[in-house]
Enzyme design. Structure first.
Site, mmCIF file in Angstrom:
data_model
loop_
_atom_site.group_PDB
_atom_site.id
_atom_site.type_symbol
_atom_site.label_atom_id
_atom_site.label_comp_id
_atom_site.label_asym_id
_atom_site.label_seq_id
_atom_site.Cartn_x
_atom_site.Cartn_y
_atom_site.Cartn_z
ATOM 1 N N TYR A 29 -16.792 12.229 60.330
ATOM 2 C CA TYR A 29 -17.138 11.855 61.696
ATOM 3 C C TYR A 29 -15.891 11.393 62.458
ATOM 4 O O TYR A 29 -15.440 10.255 62.336
ATOM 5 C CB TYR A 29 -18.181 10.739 61.715
ATOM 6 C CG TYR A 29 -19.466 11.055 60.974
ATOM 7 C CD1 TYR A 29 -19.904 12.371 60.792
ATOM 8 C CD2 TYR A 29 -20.254 10.033 60.453
ATOM 9 C CE1 TYR A 29 -21.084 12.655 60.118
ATOM 10 C CE2 TYR A 29 -21.438 10.319 59.781
ATOM 11 C CZ TYR A 29 -21.842 11.627 59.607
ATOM 12 O OH TYR A 29 -23.014 11.887 58.940
ATOM 13 N N HIS A 52 -21.482 14.737 50.529
ATOM 14 C CA HIS A 52 -21.727 15.156 51.901
ATOM 15 C C HIS A 52 -21.748 16.677 52.039
ATOM 16 O O HIS A 52 -20.731 17.342 51.829
ATOM 17 C CB HIS A 52 -20.639 14.573 52.811
ATOM 18 C CG HIS A 52 -21.001 14.545 54.264
ATOM 19 N ND1 HIS A 52 -20.114 14.137 55.238
ATOM 20 C CD2 HIS A 52 -22.158 14.854 54.907
ATOM 21 C CE1 HIS A 52 -20.709 14.206 56.414
ATOM 22 N NE2 HIS A 52 -21.942 14.639 56.246
#
Length: 337
Positions: free
Chosen positions: A58, A143
């Site tokens: 992010y 992830h």
């Protein structure tokens, strides 16, 4: 200060029913200021949120840095942080003059290298701790290992379990935008939690086919993310240019969202309120994670969570074939004290 209901998975830390997803703190799609990022975290905290989720992906580390700074003055024992591994941030000064092509409005000063090896995971976690300014995180997820099943399901999971067994983290899991592979992780590995994004929502209930019942059977907690499907369920009425899973929404889905909104309106509930409440009806779900760009959005998230949604709404949606019937067992919750 408001206290929020929490749920405790069979394995893992207690989580507030609402978590703050920090992707937008990493300038997802557009820039926000440091002040707005701080405001989003502060308002979430004041609303009772104590679960915060981030990832190196992010904003190429920006989300972790901002989240860590925003939580720095909070007592560490009073909140839960999760981050993710699998995308290792590697300095890339030769591309620093460009914009990131991963969906975040940040300079491309790093590149993301897929790495679910033991060394890659340990290096990734070390970098996350540095950016967060913490000596530990509570939960670590693999992830998006969609294209890396072999390494992620062996070395990746084994490394996380080792960290958990050593007491470095409290719980380990996997976060993905699909339910099928998450189901296989629950079936074959020793994970405590899974984060399913966009697949347990009013518009996409595919997690109910295998993931949710298996997670409930195995005592694996489910964190539901992207419950608005990236925008289509975020407004009382879906706009014509609404997005679904980060792309323009097909007309058929806009029509379905309109039908959902019609039923919600008849019961005095907004579509976003129902979108948050729906995942929490399943006993395997331990938290819903929502993003926020500023304090106003954090407050709105908490207000929507607190809205009363009558059982008659779910009954009508089920009769119309718009949602699945809820399982009969209520989730374990802890009332605010």
């Amino acid at each position: 200060m408001r206290r929020m209901r929490s749920r405790t998975p069979a394995r893992g830390p207690e989580l507030t029913e609402l978590g703050l997803g920090a992707a937008q703190l990493g300038n997802l799609a557009r820039e926000i200021s440091d002040a707005d990022a701080q405001g989003a975290v502060d308002a979430a905290w004041d609303s009772g949120v104590r679960y915060f989720d981030t990832a190196p992906h992010y904003g190429l580390g920006l989300s972790e840095r901002r989240l860590g700074a925003a939580l720095a003055r909070r007592p560490r024992t009073e909140y839960t942080v999760s981050t993710k591994v699998g995308r290792l941030l590697v300095p890339s000064p030769e591309t620093a003059h460009r914009q990131d092509d991963g969906g975040f409005a940040v300079p491309a000063a790093f590149r993301r290298d897929w790495d679910f090896s033991r060394d890659g995971i340990l290096r990734s976690l070390e970098g996350s701790l540095t950016r967060l300014g913490l000596d530990h995180v509570d939960i670590v997820y693999l992830h998006d290992p969609d294209d890396h099943w072999q390494q992620a399901s062996t070395t990746g999971v084994d490394t996380l379990v080792e960290l958990r067994d050593q007491g470095v983290v409290k719980a380990v899991g996997v976060g993905m935008n699909q339910a099928a592979m998450l189901t296989e992780f629950v079936r074959r590995s020793d994970v405590d939690l899974v984060m399913v994004a966009g697949r347990h929502t009013l518009l996409d209930q595919s997690a109910g086919d295998g993931l949710l019942p298996l997670a409930r059977e195995r005592g694996v907690g489910v964190v539901a993310a992207a419950v608005y499907n990236s925008g289509l369920l975020a407004a009382d009425r879906p706009p014509a240019d609404a997005t679904y899973d980060y792309s323009p929404a097909p007309r058929a889905l806009i029509a379905r969202a309109d039908a959902l909104a019609d039923v919600c309106e008849r019961h005095g509930v907004t579509l976003p309120e129902a979108a948050i409440a729906y995942p929490l009806r399943h006993p395997a779900v331990v938290s819903v994670v929502l993003g926020a760009r500023d304090a106003r959005q954090s407050r709105t998230n908490a207000e929507r969570l607190a809205a009363r949604v009558p059982d008659a709404l779910w009954a009508e949606l089920a009769d119309l074939g718009l949602v699945r019937d809820a399982p009969d067992a209520p989730p374990a919750t802890r009332e605010p004290s």
